[in-house]
Design a protein around this motif. Structure first.
Motif, PDB file in Angstrom:
ATOM      1  N   ARG A   1       0.824  -1.213   0.000  1.00 30.57           N
ATOM      2  CA  ARG A   1       0.000   0.000   0.000  1.00 30.57           C
ATOM      3  C   ARG A   1       0.860   1.265   0.000  1.00 30.57           C
ATOM      4  O   ARG A   1       0.323   2.369  -0.023  1.00 30.57           O
ATOM      5  CB  ARG A   1      -0.947   0.014   1.208  1.00 30.57           C
ATOM      6  CG  ARG A   1      -1.916  -1.168   1.196  1.00 30.57           C
ATOM      7  CD  ARG A   1      -2.944  -1.056   2.306  1.00 30.57           C
ATOM      8  NE  ARG A   1      -3.949  -0.038   1.991  1.00 30.57           N
ATOM      9  CZ  ARG A   1      -4.262   0.972   2.791  1.00 30.57           C
ATOM     10  NH1 ARG A   1      -3.645   1.127   3.958  1.00 30.57           N
ATOM     11  NH2 ARG A   1      -5.204   1.829   2.443  1.00 30.57           N
ATOM     12  N   HIS A   2       2.167   1.090   0.027  1.00 31.82           N
ATOM     13  CA  HIS A   2       3.090   2.220  -0.032  1.00 31.82           C
ATOM     14  C   HIS A   2       3.771   2.230  -1.394  1.00 31.82           C
ATOM     15  O   HIS A   2       3.791   1.232  -2.108  1.00 31.82           O
ATOM     16  CB  HIS A   2       4.139   2.125   1.073  1.00 31.82           C
ATOM     17  CG  HIS A   2       3.591   2.308   2.444  1.00 31.82           C
ATOM     18  ND1 HIS A   2       4.390   2.384   3.565  1.00 31.82           N
ATOM     19  CD2 HIS A   2       2.314   2.435   2.899  1.00 31.82           C
ATOM     20  CE1 HIS A   2       3.637   2.540   4.642  1.00 31.82           C
ATOM     21  NE2 HIS A   2       2.372   2.575   4.259  1.00 31.82           N
ATOM     22  N   LEU A   3       4.339   3.377  -1.723  1.00 28.72           N
ATOM     23  CA  LEU A   3       4.980   3.537  -3.028  1.00 28.72           C
ATOM     24  C   LEU A   3       6.127   4.534  -2.908  1.00 28.72           C
ATOM     25  O   LEU A   3       6.008   5.545  -2.213  1.00 28.72           O
ATOM     26  CB  LEU A   3       3.959   4.064  -4.052  1.00 28.72           C
ATOM     27  CG  LEU A   3       4.493   4.446  -5.430  1.00 28.72           C
ATOM     28  CD1 LEU A   3       4.905   3.199  -6.209  1.00 28.72           C
ATOM     29  CD2 LEU A   3       3.450   5.246  -6.214  1.00 28.72           C
ATOM     30  N   LEU A   4       7.215   4.232  -3.592  1.00 25.47           N
ATOM     31  CA  LEU A   4       8.271   5.227  -3.800  1.00 25.47           C
ATOM     32  C   LEU A   4       8.534   5.299  -5.291  1.00 25.47           C
ATOM     33  O   LEU A   4       8.922   4.306  -5.915  1.00 25.47           O
ATOM     34  CB  LEU A   4       9.552   4.865  -3.058  1.00 25.47           C
ATOM     35  CG  LEU A   4      10.697   5.883  -3.233  1.00 25.47           C
ATOM     36  CD1 LEU A   4      10.314   7.242  -2.631  1.00 25.47           C
ATOM     37  CD2 LEU A   4      11.989   5.369  -2.631  1.00 25.47           C
ATOM     38  N   LEU A   5       8.282   6.455  -5.865  1.00 26.87           N
ATOM     39  CA  LEU A   5       8.622   6.713  -7.251  1.00 26.87           C
ATOM     40  C   LEU A   5       9.977   7.397  -7.315  1.00 26.87           C
ATOM     41  O   LEU A   5      10.313   8.208  -6.437  1.00 26.87           O
ATOM     42  CB  LEU A   5       7.585   7.622  -7.911  1.00 26.87           C
ATOM     43  CG  LEU A   5       6.188   7.043  -8.133  1.00 26.87           C
ATOM     44  CD1 LEU A   5       5.244   8.142  -8.611  1.00 26.87           C
ATOM     45  CD2 LEU A   5       6.230   5.903  -9.130  1.00 26.87           C
ATOM     46  N   VAL A   6      10.727   7.088  -8.361  1.00 23.54           N
ATOM     47  CA  VAL A   6      11.997   7.775  -8.591  1.00 23.54           C
ATOM     48  C   VAL A   6      12.016   8.318 -10.011  1.00 23.54           C
ATOM     49  O   VAL A   6      11.462   7.704 -10.933  1.00 23.54           O
ATOM     50  CB  VAL A   6      13.210   6.850  -8.357  1.00 23.54           C
ATOM     51  CG1 VAL A   6      13.375   6.541  -6.880  1.00 23.54           C
ATOM     52  CG2 VAL A   6      13.115   5.562  -9.168  1.00 23.54           C
ATOM     53  N   ALA A   7      12.634   9.476 -10.155  1.00 25.38           N
ATOM     54  CA  ALA A   7      12.946  10.018 -11.473  1.00 25.38           C
ATOM     55  C   ALA A   7      14.418   9.725 -11.724  1.00 25.38           C
ATOM     56  O   ALA A   7      15.268  10.022 -10.878  1.00 25.38           O
ATOM     57  CB  ALA A   7      12.682  11.524 -11.516  1.00 25.38           C
ATOM     58  N   VAL A   8      14.708   9.115 -12.859  1.00 24.07           N
ATOM     59  CA  VAL A   8      16.062   8.661 -13.156  1.00 24.07           C
ATOM     60  C   VAL A   8      16.554   9.340 -14.427  1.00 24.07           C
ATOM     61  O   VAL A   8      15.821   9.438 -15.426  1.00 24.07           O
ATOM     62  CB  VAL A   8      16.093   7.123 -13.325  1.00 24.07           C
ATOM     63  CG1 VAL A   8      17.513   6.644 -13.646  1.00 24.07           C
ATOM     64  CG2 VAL A   8      15.565   6.437 -12.070  1.00 24.07           C
ATOM     65  N   HIS A   9      17.799   9.816 -14.364  1.00 24.34           N
ATOM     66  CA  HIS A   9      18.444  10.452 -15.516  1.00 24.34           C
ATOM     67  C   HIS A   9      19.818   9.835 -15.698  1.00 24.34           C
ATOM     68  O   HIS A   9      20.669   9.925 -14.810  1.00 24.34           O
ATOM     69  CB  HIS A   9      18.565  11.965 -15.283  1.00 24.34           C
ATOM     70  CG  HIS A   9      19.225  12.706 -16.401  1.00 24.34           C
ATOM     71  ND1 HIS A   9      20.563  13.021 -16.401  1.00 24.34           N
ATOM     72  CD2 HIS A   9      18.715  13.184 -17.566  1.00 24.34           C
ATOM     73  CE1 HIS A   9      20.863  13.668 -17.509  1.00 24.34           C
ATOM     74  NE2 HIS A   9      19.756  13.786 -18.229  1.00 24.34           N
ATOM     75  N   GLU A  10      20.020   9.184 -16.832  1.00 23.27           N
ATOM     76  CA  GLU A  10      21.302   8.531 -17.145  1.00 23.27           C
ATOM     77  C   GLU A  10      21.749   7.618 -16.008  1.00 23.27           C
ATOM     78  O   GLU A  10      22.917   7.605 -15.608  1.00 23.27           O
ATOM     79  CB  GLU A  10      22.367   9.588 -17.464  1.00 23.27           C
ATOM     80  CG  GLU A  10      22.038  10.397 -18.708  1.00 23.27           C
ATOM     81  CD  GLU A  10      23.106  11.425 -19.052  1.00 23.27           C
ATOM     82  OE1 GLU A  10      24.042  11.616 -18.238  1.00 23.27           O
ATOM     83  OE2 GLU A  10      22.999  12.030 -20.135  1.00 23.27           O
ATOM     84  N   GLY A  11      20.793   6.854 -15.472  1.00 19.14           N
ATOM     85  CA  GLY A  11      21.097   5.876 -14.445  1.00 19.14           C
ATOM     86  C   GLY A  11      21.166   6.412 -13.031  1.00 19.14           C
ATOM     87  O   GLY A  11      21.339   5.642 -12.081  1.00 19.14           O
ATOM     88  N   GLU A  12      20.997   7.724 -12.854  1.00 23.72           N
ATOM     89  CA  GLU A  12      21.090   8.346 -11.531  1.00 23.72           C
ATOM     90  C   GLU A  12      19.709   8.799 -11.062  1.00 23.72           C
ATOM     91  O   GLU A  12      18.959   9.416 -11.820  1.00 23.72           O
ATOM     92  CB  GLU A  12      22.026   9.550 -11.571  1.00 23.72           C
ATOM     93  CG  GLU A  12      22.156  10.273 -10.249  1.00 23.72           C
ATOM     94  CD  GLU A  12      22.994  11.540 -10.338  1.00 23.72           C
ATOM     95  OE1 GLU A  12      23.314  12.106  -9.286  1.00 23.72           O
ATOM     96  OE2 GLU A  12      23.321  11.967 -11.470  1.00 23.72           O
ATOM     97  N   VAL A  13      19.384   8.507  -9.793  1.00 25.86           N
ATOM     98  CA  VAL A  13      18.139   8.992  -9.207  1.00 25.86           C
ATOM     99  C   VAL A  13      18.261  10.490  -8.965  1.00 25.86           C
ATOM    100  O   VAL A  13      19.172  10.945  -8.270  1.00 25.86           O
ATOM    101  CB  VAL A  13      17.817   8.257  -7.890  1.00 25.86           C
ATOM    102  CG1 VAL A  13      16.557   8.850  -7.244  1.00 25.86           C
ATOM    103  CG2 VAL A  13      17.607   6.764  -8.136  1.00 25.86           C
ATOM    104  N   VAL A  14      17.334  11.254  -9.532  1.00 30.12           N
ATOM    105  CA  VAL A  14      17.382  12.716  -9.387  1.00 30.12           C
ATOM    106  C   VAL A  14      16.100  13.273  -8.778  1.00 30.12           C
ATOM    107  O   VAL A  14      15.997  14.481  -8.552  1.00 30.12           O
ATOM    108  CB  VAL A  14      17.660  13.401 -10.742  1.00 30.12           C
ATOM    109  CG1 VAL A  14      19.014  12.974 -11.293  1.00 30.12           C
ATOM    110  CG2 VAL A  14      16.543  13.113 -11.759  1.00 30.12           C
TER     111      VAL A  14
END
Length: 199
Positions: free
Chosen positions: A66-79
């Motif tokens: 019921r929980h979520l963590l979204l990540v934005a990734v740029h060239e393999g790096e979490v930004v």
């Protein structure tokens, strides 16, 4: 609900960013983005009673369906990061009426909406918030989407007012102490994703 990657670069000129649910391989990068934000922009740094989820990202976000963590990734790096937890505002420090309005369990609290300064102005935070809210709408048991933010951070007040309804301006109360200007918001629950024959 399956969180989709709706910003993956598929052709020349497409976005160089990918937004997706975090995996164990993303934990260190997500923690870096969160701690950098706390220390460089919020000034007060890591506070155990407020930021315990950052220490154990895996158990908090990855192990709870019921929980979520979204990540934005740029060239393999979490930004960038955005989280959902099934927890309402705690009393104290927040007012009792606010905790009663947003009880844990049925409240999806939007947290850790952070983007590395070098990667802002690309719509990442807005896209992550919309995907997180879609996840909430498709997850049984959630009735409301709640968040609170420090509007002392430049642009945060205007950003949240473009997406959410202000519920309580706590700046006069000083509930989090000096230097923290807290405002509480609710985001309207989006429509649930229709279920098709394909799934």
């Amino acid at each position: 609900m399956t969180v989709t990657d709706n910003r993956r670069a598929a052709a020349p000129g497409a976005s160089p960013y990918t937004i997706r649910a975090a995996t164990p391989a993303d934990v260190a990068g997500a923690r870096r983005v969160m701690l950098d934000t706390l220390y460089r922009e919020f000034d007060y740094g890591y506070v155990p009673q407020w930021h315990h989820d950052i220490v154990d990202i895996h158990a908090t976000y990855l192990d709870d369906p019921r929980h979520l963590l979204l990540v934005a990734v740029h060239e393999g790096e979490v930004v960038g990061t955005t989280g959902i937890r099934s927890a309402g505002p705690a009393h104290p420090p927040h007012p009792r009426w606010l905790a009663d309005r947003y009880p844990s369990g049925s409240t999806a609290q939007l947290v850790r909406v952070y983007v590395d300064p070098a990667h802002r102005r690309h719509g990442l935070a807005r896209t992550m918030v919309r995907q997180a809210c879609a996840f909430v709408a498709d997850t049984p048991g959630y009735a409301r989407i709640y968040l609170h933010t420090n509007v002392k951070v430049e642009g945060s007040g205007a950003f949240w007012r473009s997406l959410a309804d202000e519920v309580f301006d706590a700046r006069a109360t000083g509930e989090h102490g000096p230097g923290v200007e807290t405002v509480h918001f609710e985001i309207p629950m989006p429509a649930r994703t229709p279920v098709t024959a394909e799934g």
